[in-house]
Write an enzyme that holds these catalytic residues in place. Structure first.
Site, PDB file in Angstrom:
ATOM      1  N   GLU A 292       0.863  -1.120  -0.101  1.00  0.00           N
ATOM      2  CA  GLU A 292       0.057  -0.025  -0.101  1.00  0.00           C
ATOM      3  C   GLU A 292       0.807   1.247   0.103  1.00  0.00           C
ATOM      4  O   GLU A 292       1.762   1.203   0.624  1.00  0.00           O
ATOM      5  CB  GLU A 292      -0.833  -0.043   1.177  1.00  0.00           C
ATOM      6  CG  GLU A 292      -1.887  -1.199   1.162  1.00  0.00           C
ATOM      7  CD  GLU A 292      -2.839  -1.274   0.113  1.00  0.00           C
ATOM      8  OE1 GLU A 292      -3.162  -0.140  -0.718  1.00  0.00           O
ATOM      9  OE2 GLU A 292      -3.504  -2.261  -0.085  1.00  0.00           O
TER      10      GLU A 292
ATOM     11  N   ARG B  73     -17.830  -0.720   5.368  1.00  0.00           N
ATOM     12  CA  ARG B  73     -18.681  -1.599   4.639  1.00  0.00           C
ATOM     13  C   ARG B  73     -19.259  -2.475   5.316  1.00  0.00           C
ATOM     14  O   ARG B  73     -20.797  -2.897   4.951  1.00  0.00           O
ATOM     15  CB  ARG B  73     -17.988  -2.210   3.432  1.00  0.00           C
ATOM     16  CG  ARG B  73     -18.407  -3.180   2.555  1.00  0.00           C
ATOM     17  CD  ARG B  73     -17.329  -3.530   1.385  1.00  0.00           C
ATOM     18  NE  ARG B  73     -16.002  -3.941   2.192  1.00  0.00           N
ATOM     19  CZ  ARG B  73     -15.618  -5.123   2.524  1.00  0.00           C
ATOM     20  NH1 ARG B  73     -16.710  -5.989   2.681  1.00  0.00           N
ATOM     21  NH2 ARG B  73     -14.720  -5.552   3.283  1.00  0.00           N
TER      22      ARG B  73
ATOM     23  N   HIS C 188      -1.308  -5.715   1.776  1.00  0.00           N
ATOM     24  CA  HIS C 188      -2.446  -6.672   1.799  1.00  0.00           C
ATOM     25  C   HIS C 188      -2.234  -8.005   1.120  1.00  0.00           C
ATOM     26  O   HIS C 188      -1.508  -8.228   0.086  1.00  0.00           O
ATOM     27  CB  HIS C 188      -3.645  -5.850   1.218  1.00  0.00           C
ATOM     28  CG  HIS C 188      -4.664  -5.061   1.932  1.00  0.00           C
ATOM     29  ND1 HIS C 188      -4.633  -3.675   1.731  1.00  0.00           N
ATOM     30  CD2 HIS C 188      -5.243  -5.369   2.929  1.00  0.00           C
ATOM     31  CE1 HIS C 188      -5.672  -3.295   2.619  1.00  0.00           C
ATOM     32  NE2 HIS C 188      -6.171  -4.331   3.339  1.00  0.00           N
TER      33      HIS C 188
HETATM   34  N1  PCA Z   1      -8.484  -6.870   6.493  1.00  0.00           N
HETATM   35  C1  PCA Z   1      -9.614  -5.856   6.693  1.00  0.00           C
HETATM   36  C2  PCA Z   1      -9.441  -5.445   8.058  1.00  0.00           C
HETATM   37  C3  PCA Z   1      -8.764  -6.750   8.691  1.00  0.00           C
HETATM   38  C4  PCA Z   1      -8.117  -7.262   7.309  1.00  0.00           C
HETATM   39  O1  PCA Z   1      -7.372  -8.540   7.591  1.00  0.00           O
HETATM   40  C5  PCA Z   1      -9.234  -4.339   5.805  1.00  0.00           C
HETATM   41  O2  PCA Z   1      -8.809  -4.566   4.526  1.00  0.00           O
HETATM   42  O3  PCA Z   1      -9.662  -3.339   6.424  1.00  0.00           O
END
Ligand code: PCA
Length: 218
Positions: A79, A89, A164
């Site tokens: 990110e 959401r 992510h």
């Molecule tokens: N993903 C969520 C919150 C916790 C996670 O592992 C997110 O992308 O905000």
């Protein structure tokens, strides 16, 4: 050198979260000479940042990589930017669903990652791991933690950012709707291990090539 790696507890009715499965697998490892400590964060808006702050105080890391699950993503996503917004959401694990609320009232609109995200993406791809730079960490608890992390460390000599991860195959098999991409846990662990090795090497080399300049957007 010390690295803090955070992962989230499962959320949204799931029983697994790849971010925690990966973080706990790397806890206690030495990567490129740096000691890795893993901490689990609650997927609860009211509790995630206090838990992060406690982990920072306890581990006093030189580098922090926060991990989160992003269903639908097919690669390791570095990110670039955290925004000062919570706009959920779905409810968090405490049933709270903030809409249009700042992470830090009066804080800057956004913070950039201070990780060498482009160098990490290039190095990951070279090592055979699909990876990319992402321009949004969303507006749920992951973005809140990323923003809070950058805010807490602003002006300090600690590099920090967010990655992510795709779903695990066990999750994708049960996911409703069209099939989502997934990576086996061993592949995710190997990818994050490689990302941390690149991060530590970059820091040790003394290069200053962080995303933009690690500055703040006002
Ligand atoms: N993903 C969520 C919150 C916790 C996670 O592992 C997110 O992308 O905000």
């Amino acid at each position: 050198m010390r690295v803090l790696l955070t992962g989230f507890e499962p959320f949204g009715g799931q029983s697994l979260n790849p971010s925690w499965e990966v973080a706990r697998a790397l806890h206690g490892q030495a990567i490129a000479g740096a000691q890795v400590s893993a901490v689990q964060l609650p997927c609860v808006f009211a509790k995630a940042l206090p838990a992060l702050q406690q982990a920072l105080a306890q581990h006093r890391p030189d580098m922090v990589l926060a991990l989160g699950q992003a269903e639908g993503r097919s690669d390791l996503s570095l990110e670039r930017v955290a925004i000062n917004l919570m706009d959920a959401r779905i409810p968090d694990n405490a049933g709270e669903q903030p809409i249009d609320v700042p992470v830090v009232a009066g804080g800057p609109a956004a913070y950039f990652s201070t990780l060498p995200i482009k160098a990490m993406v290039a190095g990951l791809r070279q090592a055979g791991f699909p990876a990319s730079v992402s321009a949004t960490a969303g507006t749920f608890v992951c973005n809140q933690v990323f923003y809070g992390l950058q805010h807490l460390l602003a002006g300090q000599d600690v590099r920090s950012g967010f990655m992510h991860l795709p779903l695990l195959p066990e999750q994708a098999a049960l996911w409703p709707g069209p099939t989502l991409p997934s990576w086996p846990v061993q592949q995710q662990v190997a990818g994050v291990q490689q990302a941390l090795a690149l991060l530590v090497a970059h820091r040790q080399s003394g290069q200053g090539d962080w995303a933009i300049s690690g500055g703040t957007l006002h």
